[in-house]
Motif scaffolding. Structure first.
Motif, mmCIF file in Angstrom:
data_model
loop_
_atom_site.group_PDB
_atom_site.id
_atom_site.type_symbol
_atom_site.label_atom_id
_atom_site.label_comp_id
_atom_site.label_asym_id
_atom_site.label_seq_id
_atom_site.Cartn_x
_atom_site.Cartn_y
_atom_site.Cartn_z
ATOM 1 N N GLY A 75 5.118 -16.598 -2.077
ATOM 2 C CA GLY A 75 6.371 -17.385 -2.652
ATOM 3 C C GLY A 75 7.085 -17.744 -1.406
ATOM 4 N N SER A 76 8.191 -18.682 -1.939
ATOM 5 C CA SER A 76 9.087 -19.007 -0.857
ATOM 6 C C SER A 76 9.968 -18.187 -0.462
ATOM 7 N N SER A 77 10.132 -17.001 -1.120
ATOM 8 C CA SER A 77 10.992 -15.934 -0.684
ATOM 9 C C SER A 77 10.027 -14.709 -0.245
ATOM 10 N N VAL A 78 9.161 -15.074 0.476
ATOM 11 C CA VAL A 78 8.380 -13.897 1.011
ATOM 12 C C VAL A 78 8.967 -12.831 1.490
ATOM 13 N N PHE A 79 9.960 -13.333 2.508
ATOM 14 C CA PHE A 79 10.603 -12.460 3.114
ATOM 15 C C PHE A 79 11.330 -11.152 2.590
ATOM 16 N N LEU A 80 11.595 -11.352 1.088
ATOM 17 C CA LEU A 80 12.368 -10.269 0.393
ATOM 18 C C LEU A 80 10.987 -9.459 0.064
ATOM 19 N N ALA A 81 9.848 -10.061 -0.332
ATOM 20 C CA ALA A 81 8.833 -9.277 -0.907
ATOM 21 C C ALA A 81 8.590 -8.124 0.347
ATOM 22 N N LYS A 82 8.495 -8.992 1.279
ATOM 23 C CA LYS A 82 8.135 -7.952 2.720
ATOM 24 C C LYS A 82 9.071 -6.948 2.924
ATOM 25 N N LYS A 83 10.441 -7.158 2.719
ATOM 26 C CA LYS A 83 11.397 -5.896 2.860
ATOM 27 C C LYS A 83 11.132 -4.867 1.841
ATOM 28 N N ILE A 84 10.959 -5.297 0.431
ATOM 29 C CA ILE A 84 10.803 -4.515 -0.638
ATOM 30 C C ILE A 84 9.635 -3.430 -0.354
ATOM 31 N N VAL A 85 8.296 -3.927 0.168
ATOM 32 C CA VAL A 85 7.142 -3.309 0.258
ATOM 33 C C VAL A 85 7.276 -2.248 1.127
ATOM 34 N N GLN A 86 8.280 -2.828 2.506
ATOM 35 C CA GLN A 86 8.064 -1.778 3.744
ATOM 36 C C GLN A 86 8.960 -0.823 3.077
ATOM 37 N N SER A 87 9.950 -0.859 2.330
ATOM 38 C CA SER A 87 10.925 0.246 1.943
ATOM 39 C C SER A 87 10.367 1.167 0.807
ATOM 40 N N HIS A 88 9.273 0.624 0.158
ATOM 41 C CA HIS A 88 8.938 1.456 -0.835
ATOM 42 C C HIS A 88 7.955 2.713 -0.701
ATOM 43 N N PRO A 89 8.373 3.721 -1.003
ATOM 44 C CA PRO A 89 7.392 5.055 -0.429
ATOM 45 C C PRO A 89 5.927 4.878 -0.959
ATOM 46 N N LEU A 90 5.732 4.256 -2.008
ATOM 47 C CA LEU A 90 4.284 4.270 -2.402
ATOM 48 C C LEU A 90 3.580 3.253 -1.583
ATOM 49 N N LEU A 91 4.283 2.219 -1.337
ATOM 50 C CA LEU A 91 3.519 0.936 -1.075
ATOM 51 C C LEU A 91 3.337 0.782 0.726
ATOM 52 N N ALA A 92 4.421 1.465 1.365
ATOM 53 C CA ALA A 92 4.502 1.660 2.783
ATOM 54 C C ALA A 92 3.222 1.779 3.316
ATOM 55 N N GLN A 93 2.119 2.446 2.556
ATOM 56 C CA GLN A 93 0.850 2.754 3.499
ATOM 57 C C GLN A 93 -0.167 1.764 3.075
ATOM 58 N N ALA A 94 0.182 0.942 2.087
ATOM 59 C CA ALA A 94 -0.842 -0.112 1.610
ATOM 60 C C ALA A 94 -0.982 -1.208 2.773
ATOM 61 N N LYS A 95 -2.112 -1.850 2.745
ATOM 62 C CA LYS A 95 -2.220 -2.970 3.669
ATOM 63 C C LYS A 95 -1.407 -4.202 3.051
ATOM 64 N N VAL A 96 -0.686 -4.838 3.715
ATOM 65 C CA VAL A 96 0.034 -5.936 3.186
ATOM 66 C C VAL A 96 -0.412 -7.232 4.063
ATOM 67 N N THR A 97 -0.739 -8.117 3.019
ATOM 68 C CA THR A 97 -1.228 -9.371 3.513
ATOM 69 C C THR A 97 -0.293 -10.448 3.014
ATOM 70 N N ASN A 98 0.212 -11.210 3.956
ATOM 71 C CA ASN A 98 1.375 -12.360 3.639
ATOM 72 C C ASN A 98 0.327 -13.701 3.480
ATOM 73 N N VAL A 99 0.558 -14.098 2.156
ATOM 74 C CA VAL A 99 -0.561 -15.239 2.002
ATOM 75 C C VAL A 99 -0.140 -16.555 2.832
ATOM 76 N N ALA A 100 1.140 -16.701 3.157
ATOM 77 C CA ALA A 100 1.672 -17.683 4.111
ATOM 78 C C ALA A 100 1.195 -17.548 5.149
ATOM 79 N N GLU A 101 0.702 -16.448 5.753
ATOM 80 C CA GLU A 101 0.143 -16.211 7.081
ATOM 81 C C GLU A 101 -1.299 -16.725 7.217
ATOM 82 N N ILE A 102 -1.894 -16.675 6.080
ATOM 83 C CA ILE A 102 -3.228 -16.753 5.943
ATOM 84 C C ILE A 102 -3.545 -18.646 5.865
ATOM 85 N N PHE A 103 -2.601 -19.024 4.844
ATOM 86 C CA PHE A 103 -2.618 -20.540 4.764
ATOM 87 C C PHE A 103 -1.425 -21.295 5.486
ATOM 88 N N ASP A 104 -1.723 -22.428 5.511
ATOM 89 C CA ASP A 104 -0.579 -23.217 5.926
ATOM 90 C C ASP A 104 0.819 -23.174 5.309
#
Lengths: 347, 347
Positions: free
Chosen positions: A288-317
């Motif tokens: 999404g256009s505000s992926v920076f927010l998604a990144k912050k939210i995942v990093q600070s979440h106790p259950l998700l901090a261990q998950a593999k995070v894939t930023n779709v914008a880094e895969i595609f143009d």
């Protein structure tokens, strides 16, 4: 098979072809629905004539339409007339493409289906895992559980999705501050925000330097450029001040607090969605256009901090990730229609 | 001495002469500030040429103006040019009229002073009492303690008034629902409202039959008439539904709840204001285009239920009460300027 995908929203028209050439334009559908056909023709001039147009939408909710059925019909007619003679298919939350006339018969399946197309397409990246897609756009956030590569949601229509936490009506750019919260801290007290369209979430993140300044972007509350100085003035106005009455430190305090509230609102919905999942997601796809927010939210979440995070914008143009739903329907249509042609050939 | 009073807001231009002939027109100042002079000329055509124009305003907060100083200057210039050669005086929160050039030097005293002119004028109805003025308009509510007939407030500027509870940024018609609250009850759950300008408080009160239908009024969120059927559709859209997806009973449940929340917000601010007053008000003056809300709030308030309640609209003509701030500055100017002429005559 050369397919162009369209994602027709209330404020933006997004396009992508199946080769990945993406383009979007701002278009205020609710103000001038009668100009949609012309705007689509302009959007499509940079592409060759397609063999197929694949459509998904959210614009049918715009209040220029009396009902969603009217909106779906108007949008599909505009698409059909923009490229006469080219077949059109519409993505449905039933996970299939249907021709426009059948889509018109079941408008609630075509309405607001773009999240479903995106999740169906991205889900195939993780066919064997428990996953989660977090897509944060300019005005809305989608939280989509994925299982065996497919979206497994509780809600299908917008209201079901609001109730389930899978749709959070907040985004990183266009959400009016007074719709995010109605009070902010100021001078040791709690100050109501003016119930006016004076400032948006982009102002928070530009003032806090989490989004870059965009002097050419005037899609702001007051039509002035998206610079830090103007963001400060817009936040000041949201407590009925001008920049002579509120210090920059006070504006920053307000922005920090509102940004935290927005992230807390998304996190609360995320917890609602996670509580229904059998497994903690192994992979979180963020987009999404505000992926920076998604990144912050995942990093600070106790259950998700261990998950593999894939930023779709880094895969595609970057241009594709901004038009990800359009690209999703283009790719899905290109694959499925080819498949059905192959199946039909032996006949 | 024939005086015309003007109250120049962000969405309406209101006028009244000192004899009580009142008139207002809708004018979206923030969209076309350059047309203000022409709009004022149109507004003034129904009056004879005045000896004096008395001005008060709130429109300087409109975001077409970079600062309030710019807004005050622009508004005063438009007034001066609309009626060339006629003297202009501007009401200030210092409780006096000043000529435009001095008003431009102290813009924060002229900014948003219309509540002060109204309270000063109405306060004289109760010169010997502890009183309270509750003025509820289309977008804002003023709560003004009166003592010896004069406003005795903690706040002067808008932000001070927000912090003190004396200005509540909520009104009976134009407040967007998603700026009133961000969640509503629905189907036994709590449902977020779409963060969009889909419905306003007028829709609540029209649906609940507390305001009459006004088929000629299209100053609504979607530009469709202010009828009960359209109010239902707009409230449905605010939870992303159309009228095929939400029952009228569900819309009414949402409206009842939001109306109660709005009245609770005003009551909370009222308690904040009352807590600073030495005496319980003996008389409560209620006014404004949403005076029906003021009446309900006073009747249900434990401290105010015993007070004498005077509805300003029942004393004056309806057209005057809708333009009460304009009438207040016209009357105040007519009296004060006559007085100063009398005083000066002996010299």
């Amino acid at each position: 098979m050369y397919v162009i995908g369209l994602d027709i929203g209330g404020a933006n028209l997004k396009s992508a072809d199946s080769d990945g050439a993406a383009r979007s334009i701002a278009f205020e559908l609710w103000k001038t629905p009668e100009l949609l056909q012309t705007a689509l023709q302009e959007l499509l001039t940079s592409y060759q004539r397609p063999d197929l147009i694949a459509v998904t939408m959210t614009g049918e909710l715009a209040d220029c339409f009396q009902t969603k059925a009217d909106g779906v019909d108007h949008i599909l007619t505009a698409v059909e007339q923009a490229v006469p003679g080219v077949p059109v298919l519409v993505w449905q939350t039933g996970a299939e493409f249907l021709p426009p006339d059948i889509a018109r018969e079941f408008p609630l399946l075509a309405a607001a289906a773009n999240w479903h197309a995106l999740a169906t397409w991205l889900g195939r990246m993780i066919p064997d895992q428990h996953g989660l897609l977090i897509d944060i756009g300019s005005t809305t956030t989608d939280l989509i559980p994925l299982q065996q590569g497919l979206p497994v949601t509780e809600g299908v229509t917008d209201v079901e999705r609001l109730l389930s936490g899978e749709l959070v009506y907040t985004g990183g750019r266009r959400t009016p501050l007074a719709m995010l919260e109605n009070r902010v801290p100021l001078r040791g007290q709690s100050c109501p925000l003016a119930a006016e369209y004076f400032a948006t979430t982009a102002d928070l993140y530009v003032l806090l330097e989490e989004l870059p300044e965009s002097p050419e972007d005037i899609d702001t509350a007051d039509g002035r450029p998206a610079t830090r100085a103007n963001a400060f003035a817009r936040i000041a106005r949201s407590v009925c001040c001008d920049i002579t009455e509120l210090s920059e430190e006070e504006a920053i305090e307000i922005a920090v607090w509102l940004a935290a509230r927005q992230q807390a609102q998304i996190t609360e919905a995320l917890d609602q969605v996670l509580s229904r999942m059998d497994h903690v997601p192994e992979t979180v796809l963020i987009s999404g256009s505000s992926v920076f927010l998604a990144k912050k939210i995942v990093q600070s979440h106790p259950l998700l901090a261990q998950a593999k995070v894939t930023n779709v914008a880094e895969i595609f143009d970057r241009s594709i990730s901004d038009s990800a739903c359009a690209f999703a329907v283009a790719r899905l249509a290109a694959e499925r229609v080819r498949f059905s042609t192959e199946v039909e050939q032996p006949d």
